[in-house]
Enzyme design. Structure first.
Site, PDB file in Angstrom:
ATOM      1  N   SER A   9      57.492  61.927  73.539  1.00 37.91           N
ATOM      2  CA  SER A   9      57.189  63.101  74.670  1.00 37.91           C
ATOM      3  C   SER A   9      56.772  62.416  75.814  1.00 37.91           C
ATOM      4  O   SER A   9      55.685  61.763  75.930  1.00 37.91           O
ATOM      5  CB  SER A   9      56.181  64.162  74.101  1.00 37.91           C
ATOM      6  N   HIS A  34      62.169  63.028  74.639  1.00 39.60           N
ATOM      7  CA  HIS A  34      61.685  64.416  74.461  1.00 39.60           C
ATOM      8  C   HIS A  34      61.016  64.896  75.638  1.00 39.60           C
ATOM      9  O   HIS A  34      59.980  64.644  76.005  1.00 39.60           O
ATOM     10  CB  HIS A  34      60.759  64.420  73.387  1.00 39.60           C
ATOM     11  N   ASP A  36      59.229  68.027  77.265  1.00 40.14           N
ATOM     12  CA  ASP A  36      58.841  69.395  77.050  1.00 40.14           C
ATOM     13  C   ASP A  36      58.678  70.234  78.006  1.00 40.14           C
ATOM     14  O   ASP A  36      57.809  70.062  79.310  1.00 40.14           O
ATOM     15  CB  ASP A  36      57.275  68.934  76.576  1.00 40.14           C
ATOM     16  N   MET A  38      58.209  73.687  79.995  1.00 39.13           N
ATOM     17  CA  MET A  38      57.316  74.802  79.767  1.00 39.13           C
ATOM     18  C   MET A  38      57.278  75.528  81.047  1.00 39.13           C
ATOM     19  O   MET A  38      57.443  75.136  82.066  1.00 39.13           O
ATOM     20  CB  MET A  38      56.058  74.452  79.454  1.00 39.13           C
ATOM     21  N   HIS A  67      62.961  70.382  75.039  1.00 40.38           N
ATOM     22  CA  HIS A  67      62.239  71.186  74.124  1.00 40.38           C
ATOM     23  C   HIS A  67      61.691  72.445  75.009  1.00 40.38           C
ATOM     24  O   HIS A  67      60.821  72.261  75.762  1.00 40.38           O
ATOM     25  CB  HIS A  67      60.925  70.507  73.448  1.00 40.38           C
ATOM     26  N   MET A  69      60.434  75.355  75.831  1.00 42.03           N
ATOM     27  CA  MET A  69      59.399  76.285  75.719  1.00 42.03           C
ATOM     28  C   MET A  69      59.241  77.445  76.715  1.00 42.03           C
ATOM     29  O   MET A  69      58.380  77.607  77.701  1.00 42.03           O
ATOM     30  CB  MET A  69      58.066  75.644  75.510  1.00 42.03           C
ATOM     31  N   MET A 138      57.058  72.725  64.489  1.00 36.45           N
ATOM     32  CA  MET A 138      55.948  72.424  65.371  1.00 36.45           C
ATOM     33  C   MET A 138      54.630  72.180  64.334  1.00 36.45           C
ATOM     34  O   MET A 138      54.401  73.003  63.418  1.00 36.45           O
ATOM     35  CB  MET A 138      55.488  73.495  66.362  1.00 36.45           C
ATOM     36  N   ASP A 178      56.826  67.860  65.699  1.00 39.53           N
ATOM     37  CA  ASP A 178      56.239  67.624  67.029  1.00 39.53           C
ATOM     38  C   ASP A 178      54.740  68.275  67.176  1.00 39.53           C
ATOM     39  O   ASP A 178      54.543  69.401  67.027  1.00 39.53           O
ATOM     40  CB  ASP A 178      57.398  68.451  67.829  1.00 39.53           C
TER      41      ASP A 178
HETATM   42  C1  DX5 Z   1      53.538  70.780  72.761  1.00 43.62           C
HETATM   43  C2  DX5 Z   1      54.805  69.704  72.781  1.00 43.62           C
HETATM   44  C3  DX5 Z   1      54.731  68.310  72.179  1.00 43.62           C
HETATM   45  C4  DX5 Z   1      53.578  67.539  72.504  1.00 43.62           C
HETATM   46  C5  DX5 Z   1      53.206  66.190  71.804  1.00 43.62           C
HETATM   47  O1  DX5 Z   1      54.214  71.806  72.999  1.00 43.62           O
HETATM   48  O2  DX5 Z   1      55.972  70.303  72.424  1.00 43.62           O
HETATM   49  O3  DX5 Z   1      55.932  67.544  72.358  1.00 43.62           O
HETATM   50  O4  DX5 Z   1      53.753  67.140  73.910  1.00 43.62           O
HETATM   51  O5  DX5 Z   1      52.375  65.418  72.166  1.00 43.62           O
HETATM   52  P1  DX5 Z   1      51.468  64.847  71.277  1.00 43.62           P
HETATM   53  O6  DX5 Z   1      52.203  63.816  70.214  1.00 43.62           O
HETATM   54  O7  DX5 Z   1      50.129  64.177  71.978  1.00 43.62           O
HETATM   55  O8  DX5 Z   1      50.935  66.064  70.323  1.00 43.62           O
HETATM   56 ZN    ZN Z   2      57.922  69.053  72.272  1.00 40.29          ZN
END
Ligand code: DX5
Ligand code: ZN
Length: 227
Positions: A9, A34, A36, A38, A67, A69, A138, A178
């Site tokens: 990530s 990956h 993220d 959001m 990903h 979200m 998750m 994840d």
């Molecule tokens: C959280 C993300 C993850 C997160 C992982 O919402 O989907 O991908 O960034 O970060 P770590 O590995 O630090 O938990």
């Molecule tokens: Zn993620």
């Protein structure tokens, strides 16, 4: 035997140097990036738009997975594919018509994955496994990096691995985990049946650098699978 992959990530990355960061991750031997994404609605955080990902695209040849979200992933799916994401991952909890959304992602030429938050049961994906190349479970509640791994997800990982095998889809559908994946948690997640591992803080905080962190995580996951 599923292949083991490490998917960093880039949430902990230096956003002012994302191109250099993804190039360094590629050099360290990761398998994909990956992102993220959001929207500040589905989760209380706001991160990468398609233009940011597009700016990093030319700095690595690695596959990009988004990903998502976000609420209403359909509305922006095409922009993330055009930005260079070959896989879009949508949350069961954020899709009114999940089967249609997964089919739409595939119609854009991307592969589709489905994501389950910790409390969402495996049964919610039982009827869409034929549309996806991966299910992401998750192991933290989404929205932030650096959170504590939720070990009670391991029976859920095992349940999904059993469902995939029962449907004869072991070669088609991977299990990604994840959240909180680190040297002290990855083996248990792998032993439960996960084969693709997202790691953010575990990579960026390793004092010995990305290559050490990636090699260490991969070795631990392979050992748990008996590879
Ligand atoms: C959280 C993300 C993850 C997160 C992982 O919402 O989907 O991908 O960034 O970060 P770590 O590995 O630090 O938990
Ligand atoms: Zn993620």
């Amino acid at each position: 035997m599923p292949r083991i992959e490490i998917a960093p990530s880039v949430l902990p990355a230096d956003f002012a140097r994302l191109g250099e960061e993804v190039a360094a991750l590629e050099a360290a031997g990761v398998d994909r990036i990956h992102w993220d994404v959001m929207d500040g609605q589905f989760v209380p955080n706001l991160t990468f738009g398609p233009d940011v990902i597009a700016a990093a695209r030319k700095h690595t040849s690695l596959p990009f997975e988004a990903h998502l979200m976000v609420l209403g992933a359909d509305a922006m799916a095409e922009q993330y594919v055009k930005a260079g994401c070959s896989r879009l991952m949508v949350h069961v909890e954020a899709c009114t018509h999940l089967h249609r959304t997964l089919g739409y992602i595939r119609s854009l030429g991307a592969t589709a994955s489905v994501v389950l938050n910790p409390s969402t049961p495996i049964s919610s994906v039982a009827h869409v496994l034929d549309l996806v190349d991966m299910v992401l479970l998750m192991t933290v509640n989404p929205g932030f990096g650096g959170q504590k791994y939720i070990a009670t997800m391991e029976p859920k990982i095992r349940e999904l691995r059993t469902m995939i095998e029962a449907q004869g889809l072991t070669d088609q559908v991977d299990i990604e985990v994840d959240g909180g994946i680190a040297p002290d948690t990855i083996a248990a997640a792998a032993a439960a049946g996960a084969n693709i591992f997202v790691a953010g803080s575990a990579l960026f905080r390793d004092p010995e650098g990305f290559e050490h962190a990636v090699t260490d995580l991969r070795t631990r996951a392979q050992a748990a699978w008996g590879i």
